[in-house]
Design a protein around this motif. Structure first.
Motif, short mmCIF file in Angstrom:
data_model
loop_
_atom_site.label_atom_id
_atom_site.label_comp_id
_atom_site.label_asym_id
_atom_site.label_seq_id
_atom_site.Cartn_x
_atom_site.Cartn_y
_atom_site.Cartn_z
N TRP A 185 1.03 -1.20 -0.14
CA TRP A 185 0.20 0.26 -0.09
C TRP A 185 0.90 1.40 -0.01
O TRP A 185 0.63 1.93 -0.92
CB TRP A 185 -1.00 -0.07 1.12
CG TRP A 185 -1.75 1.18 1.22
CD1 TRP A 185 -1.65 2.40 1.99
CD2 TRP A 185 -3.09 1.63 0.68
NE1 TRP A 185 -2.57 3.16 2.11
CE2 TRP A 185 -3.23 2.80 1.01
CE3 TRP A 185 -3.85 0.91 -0.47
CZ2 TRP A 185 -4.47 3.52 0.54
CZ3 TRP A 185 -4.90 1.48 -0.98
CH2 TRP A 185 -5.31 2.65 -0.50
N GLU A 237 -9.29 1.80 -2.95
CA GLU A 237 -9.13 0.69 -2.14
C GLU A 237 -8.73 0.97 -0.72
O GLU A 237 -8.44 -0.05 0.21
CB GLU A 237 -7.77 0.22 -2.84
CG GLU A 237 -7.90 -0.34 -4.17
CD GLU A 237 -6.64 -0.90 -4.90
OE1 GLU A 237 -5.51 -1.00 -4.01
OE2 GLU A 237 -6.37 -0.98 -6.01
N PRO A 239 -10.52 1.96 2.22
CA PRO A 239 -11.45 1.22 2.92
C PRO A 239 -11.14 -0.33 3.48
O PRO A 239 -10.98 -0.48 4.54
CB PRO A 239 -12.85 1.36 2.57
CG PRO A 239 -13.01 2.63 1.68
CD PRO A 239 -11.48 2.52 0.89
N GLU A 240 -10.85 -1.01 2.30
CA GLU A 240 -10.25 -2.22 2.63
C GLU A 240 -9.05 -2.28 3.38
O GLU A 240 -8.88 -3.21 4.15
CB GLU A 240 -10.15 -2.96 1.23
CG GLU A 240 -9.88 -4.40 1.37
CD GLU A 240 -9.81 -5.20 0.12
OE1 GLU A 240 -9.26 -6.24 0.02
OE2 GLU A 240 -10.13 -4.36 -0.83
N PHE A 241 -7.97 -1.68 2.79
CA PHE A 241 -6.76 -1.40 3.62
C PHE A 241 -6.83 -1.10 5.12
O PHE A 241 -6.28 -1.63 5.75
CB PHE A 241 -5.76 -0.35 2.64
CG PHE A 241 -4.70 0.14 3.57
CD1 PHE A 241 -3.45 -0.97 3.63
CD2 PHE A 241 -4.66 1.02 4.33
CE1 PHE A 241 -2.28 -0.36 4.58
CE2 PHE A 241 -3.59 1.66 5.03
CZ PHE A 241 -2.40 0.60 5.05
N ASP A 242 -7.79 0.12 5.33
CA ASP A 242 -7.78 0.51 6.46
C ASP A 242 -8.53 -0.64 7.57
O ASP A 242 -8.10 -0.65 8.81
CB ASP A 242 -8.54 1.79 6.54
CG ASP A 242 -8.59 2.56 7.70
OD1 ASP A 242 -7.47 2.77 8.52
OD2 ASP A 242 -9.78 3.01 8.35
N HIS A 243 -9.41 -1.27 6.96
CA HIS A 243 -10.11 -2.33 7.67
C HIS A 243 -9.14 -3.49 8.05
O HIS A 243 -9.00 -4.00 9.17
CB HIS A 243 -11.19 -2.60 6.96
CG HIS A 243 -12.16 -3.77 7.51
ND1 HIS A 243 -12.77 -3.55 8.65
CD2 HIS A 243 -12.02 -5.31 7.36
CE1 HIS A 243 -13.38 -4.83 9.03
NE2 HIS A 243 -13.01 -5.59 8.42
N HIS A 244 -8.36 -3.79 7.28
CA HIS A 244 -7.35 -4.73 7.41
C HIS A 244 -6.36 -4.42 8.35
O HIS A 244 -6.02 -5.20 9.22
CB HIS A 244 -6.71 -5.38 5.96
CG HIS A 244 -6.07 -6.48 6.22
ND1 HIS A 244 -5.32 -7.01 4.95
CD2 HIS A 244 -5.63 -7.18 7.01
CE1 HIS A 244 -4.60 -8.06 5.23
NE2 HIS A 244 -4.84 -8.25 6.54
#
Length: 374
Positions: A185, A237, A239-244
């Motif tokens: 990222w 991308e 939101p997915e990175f932050d959630h992970h």
């Protein structure tokens, strides 16, 4: 993120500070560790350091020659100077640290030349002499009083850049997963010009707060910081990175900093070795005096040690100063620190700055595969 490689031929490095990156293949990779660094690597480290500094010196000379060739014959000033200043990328050669040959190979890469000297003198001409000897009834003392009423950023900082330092405390079982996630990222975000951000470096703490990762980012002032956050958080991308990411870390700490006017942050380089992040919490109100003494102390330290940068926190952990150094290995760190005591001026700096410190912390760091400064 991988930094621009140093030239292996006679080709000069770019005149602009470049944080260009290439993608890292991180699938299944484990987090780097101190044990990965070859011990006794001082000779190799010094050779890379010498090549890096020679490249900076060549870039400085090339810029000076280009400036001379662009002089306006009618006025004796660089043509379109103001336009160039507005459009240049970080960092131009006046920002790039260049060695003073008289200081020897071990000297810190701090900038020299008329442009850098003029910038330094402009911010420090009114603060000559030791602060502790000033009497507030004198013209110098009255000026100091005025300085203390001004923002520290006006008095101490270069003002061109805002840096953020981010600490991620990662869950021990999630370290490798974190490296894979962030390693994909961060380079992607730094490569996108619309994000208006440069990654100075990423490191893993090996001694100190174990499993803590440190990242330093560079922005064009606070407007660039805000614009960068807005751009990145609106990436599809994100939101997915932050959630992970939130599943992998125990905590996150962010501070916004500015670099001291006398110590510009290094351009990207790959010297190898280890890093030491020294963090000082000062008693409130002592930052200006700290800067005055360290400006002198750095002249001593840079003769034997390689610096990366020095910053003071403006938002976040206030009254905190961070110094980042680079060494071939821990044994070289020990030797270089011992050598410092033999250089005139260093003992005096320690004597005058220790009373200013409330607490201090040292972390030994190893660079991540994508770090521009490594």
């Amino acid at each position: 993120m991988l930094a621009r490689k140093l030239p292996r031929t006679t080709q000069l490095p770019s005149l602009l500070r470049s944080f260009t990156t290439t993608s890292c293949q991180l699938d299944g990779i484990r987090a780097p560790a101190l044990g990965d660094i070859q011990p006794g690597g001082a000779e190799t480290y010094n050779a890379k350091q010498k090549q890096f500094r020679e490249g900076l010196e060549a870039a400085r000379k090339a810029k000076e020659q280009a400036d001379r060739q662009s002089l306006d014959p009618a006025h004796g000033t660089p043509a379109s100077a103001s336009a160039a200043a507005e459009s240049r990328d970080p960092r131009s050669p006046s920002d790039i640290p260049v060695d003073d040959p008289k200081l020897g190979l071990g000297s810190l890469s701090t900038a020299t030349g008329e442009a850098r000297q003029a910038e330094t003198e402009a911010t420090t001409s009114h603060r000559k002499g030791t602060l502790s000897n000033l009497i507030y009834g004198t013209p110098e003392g009255r000026q100091l009083d005025k300085d203390m009423e001004r923002s520290f950023s006006e008095v101490l900082a270069r003002g061109k850049y805002v840096h953020s330092i981010v600490f991620h405390q990662v869950k021990p079982k999630k370290v490798d997963e974190y490296v894979e996630l962030v390693g994909k990222w961060y380079p992607k975000m730094a490569q996108m010009p619309e994000n208006r951000v440069n990654l100075v470096g990423s490191w893993r703490t090996e001694v100190g707060d174990a499993d803590t990762f440190v990242h330093i980012w560079e922005y064009q002032r606070y407007t660039g910081y805000h614009a960068s956050l807005h751009s990145i958080q609106h990436h599809p991308e994100f939101p997915e990175f932050d959630h992970h990411l939130k599943k992998l870390i125990e905590s996150k700490n962010v501070s916004l900093m500015q670099e001291f006017s006398f110590w510009p942050t290094t351009p990207p380089r790959q010297l190898g070795g280890v890093f030491e992040l020294r963090s000082y919490t000062l008693h409130p109100g002592n930052l200006l005096e700290w800067e005055t003494h360290w400006r002198k102390g750095l002249k001593a330290r840079r003769q034997v040690m390689e610096g990366v940068g020095a910053w003071f926190v403006q938002i976040g952990d206030l009254n905190t100063v961070h110094h980042l150094w680079q060494f071939a290995d821990l044994e070289e760190r020990k030797l270089k620190r011992e050598q410092s005591w033999g250089v005139e001026g260093w003992a005096d700096t320690v004597h005058k700055t220790v009373p200013l410190i409330q607490s201090m912390k040292s972390r030994v760091l190893v660079p991540m595969p994508w770090s521009p400064v490594g």
